[in-house]
Scaffold this active site. Structure first.
Site, PDB file in Angstrom:
ATOM      1  N   LYS A 115     -12.393  -6.204  24.568  1.00  0.00           N
ATOM      2  CA  LYS A 115     -12.813  -5.126  23.677  1.00  0.00           C
ATOM      3  C   LYS A 115     -14.318  -5.218  23.420  1.00  0.00           C
ATOM      4  O   LYS A 115     -14.879  -6.307  23.346  1.00  0.00           O
ATOM      5  CB  LYS A 115     -12.042  -5.239  22.365  1.00  0.00           C
ATOM      6  CG  LYS A 115     -12.448  -4.274  21.273  1.00  0.00           C
ATOM      7  CD  LYS A 115     -11.621  -4.524  20.034  1.00  0.00           C
ATOM      8  CE  LYS A 115     -12.103  -3.669  18.866  1.00  0.00           C
ATOM      9  NZ  LYS A 115     -13.461  -4.045  18.414  1.00  0.00           N
ATOM     10  N   LYS A 132     -17.668 -10.938  24.940  1.00  0.00           N
ATOM     11  CA  LYS A 132     -17.676 -11.171  26.391  1.00  0.00           C
ATOM     12  C   LYS A 132     -19.047 -11.656  26.858  1.00  0.00           C
ATOM     13  O   LYS A 132     -19.148 -12.616  27.618  1.00  0.00           O
ATOM     14  CB  LYS A 132     -17.311  -9.884  27.151  1.00  0.00           C
ATOM     15  CG  LYS A 132     -15.960  -9.304  26.870  1.00  0.00           C
ATOM     16  CD  LYS A 132     -15.680  -8.104  27.743  1.00  0.00           C
ATOM     17  CE  LYS A 132     -16.771  -7.068  27.766  1.00  0.00           C
ATOM     18  NZ  LYS A 132     -17.109  -6.518  26.434  1.00  0.00           N
ATOM     19  N   LYS A 161     -23.608  -0.569  28.191  1.00  0.00           N
ATOM     20  CA  LYS A 161     -24.567  -0.984  27.164  1.00  0.00           C
ATOM     21  C   LYS A 161     -25.636  -1.901  27.746  1.00  0.00           C
ATOM     22  O   LYS A 161     -26.674  -2.128  27.118  1.00  0.00           O
ATOM     23  CB  LYS A 161     -23.852  -1.712  26.022  1.00  0.00           C
ATOM     24  CG  LYS A 161     -22.841  -0.862  25.270  1.00  0.00           C
ATOM     25  CD  LYS A 161     -22.381  -1.533  23.988  1.00  0.00           C
ATOM     26  CE  LYS A 161     -21.809  -2.932  24.191  1.00  0.00           C
ATOM     27  NZ  LYS A 161     -20.593  -2.960  24.999  1.00  0.00           N
ATOM     28  N   ASP A 177     -11.916  -1.747  26.906  1.00  0.00           N
ATOM     29  CA  ASP A 177     -11.275  -0.663  26.163  1.00  0.00           C
ATOM     30  C   ASP A 177     -11.665   0.712  26.694  1.00  0.00           C
ATOM     31  O   ASP A 177     -11.505   1.714  26.018  1.00  0.00           O
ATOM     32  CB  ASP A 177     -11.556  -0.761  24.664  1.00  0.00           C
ATOM     33  CG  ASP A 177     -12.994  -1.135  24.336  1.00  0.00           C
ATOM     34  OD1 ASP A 177     -13.823  -1.144  25.260  1.00  0.00           O
ATOM     35  OD2 ASP A 177     -13.272  -1.442  23.172  1.00  0.00           O
TER      36      ASP A 177
END
Length: 327
Positions: A37, A42, A68, A156
């Site tokens: 998520k 991560k 991102k 996600d």
């Protein structure tokens, strides 16, 4: 400035064509995709894991596949590196070809790249990932010589590009990062479902295990791992010192540091853990890992009516159906 942080600006070291050892046979590469998520840690986990593997003498390539583009930020002390998608667009506009040195940089012995993604409303992140991997193949991805290639994927988002490593057998195994909260375990369970689905279609990717980040000791993530049949690779505590150092872009996996043994053990687990086929949970099974007051499991669903939708008033209109009298 946070104590111990090196904020000195450093030039990005490019990866060149002579980086691979010469005169040696190509090593067997473990390609591992890490899913979780957004915000679960991560990038924190991968940056420190890749650092530890490099400190152990392994050749490591870290590829960020999250739009991102924050996978490598911690590795480069907060500095962003040029993304593959952005660089490709600029080079194409200039009539030039993308080279390794344009998109791959190294620090702490780790080679790192970012796929990047489109701006909001200007394209599909999943399609960007597919385009990025097409470019990596043109740059010789399958000929590169690494012990580990670590791929950081947002778990996600379920469109095709983000499931690429699982669907196309581009990696040998998957690692999920989760915590003791329903949303992160929902994502972890979704990833296990994807692995199980493609195994049914003849795929070979398996789940190596779960890294439990921000572990507060409540045990839901441990129960999840046991239920789906995957091992726990590491339990990283919910610790204010870790949070502050991560926020300050500090690597904590230094072999002689406080957290060195934790990440050394994780590195060994990552190396040895076989890819297994998980047994994903149903939604009810996932909710069953948590107390009912935390999930609303005991709530009875009350159906709405047509009157409810009209504020309690409903007008019966005559039917326009034509009825023919039988002769």
């Amino acid at each position: 400035m946070t104590q111990g942080q090196d904020n000195t600006a450093q030039p990005l070291v490019r990866m060149d064509a002579t980086a691979a050892p010469q005169g040696e046979g190509k090593r067997e590469t473990q390609i591992i995709a890490i899913y979780g998520k957004g915000g679960i840690g991560k990038s924190f986990t991968l940056s420190n894991l890749s650092y530890m593997l490099a400190q152990q003498g392994k050749r490591v390539l870290l590829i960020g596949c999250d739009p991102k583009s924050d996978t490598t930020s911690l590795l480069f002390a907060g500095r962003s590196i040029p993304t593959i998608i952005e660089t490709s667009s600029k080079k194409k506009a200039a009539g030039e070809e993308v080279t390794i040195g344009d998109v791959c940089f190294r620090r702490h012995g780790v080679y790192a790249m970012e796929l990047g993604g489109p701006e909001v409303g200007r394209g599909c992140g999943g399609r960007g990932i597919i385009h990025g991997f097409e470019l990596l193949e043109k740059l010789g991805f399958h000929e590169w010589d690494f012990d580990y290639v670590l791929l950081d994927f947002l778990g996600d988002v379920v469109c095709g590009g983000f499931g690429l490593p699982i669907a196309r057998d581009m990696c040998q195994k998957v690692i999920v990062v989760g915590s003791n909260d329903l949303q992160s375990l929902y994502v972890a369970n979704n990833v296990c479902s994807a692995v199980d689905y493609f195994r049914k279609l003849g795929g070979n990717v398996g789940v190596a295990g779960i890294v439990i980040n921000k572990d507060d000791g409540t045990g839901e993530a441990q129960a999840f791992a046991k239920s789906v049949g995957i091992p726990i690779l590491a339990e990283i505590p919910a610790d204010e010192d870790i949070r502050r150092k991560s926020a300050a872009y500090q690597i904590i996996a230094k072999p002689d540091g406080q957290y060195g043994p934790l990440f050394a053990a994780l590195a060994q687990q990552v190396a040895d853990a076989p890819p297994v086929r998980p047994a994903p949970l149903s939604q009810e099974g996932l909710l069953g890992l948590f107390s009912s007051d935390a999930t609303g499991r005991d709530i009875v669903l009350e159906p709405a009516t047509a009157e409810d939708m009209r504020g309690g008033k409903i007008v019966v209109k005559p039917s326009l159906e034509v009825v023919y009298e039988s002769e």
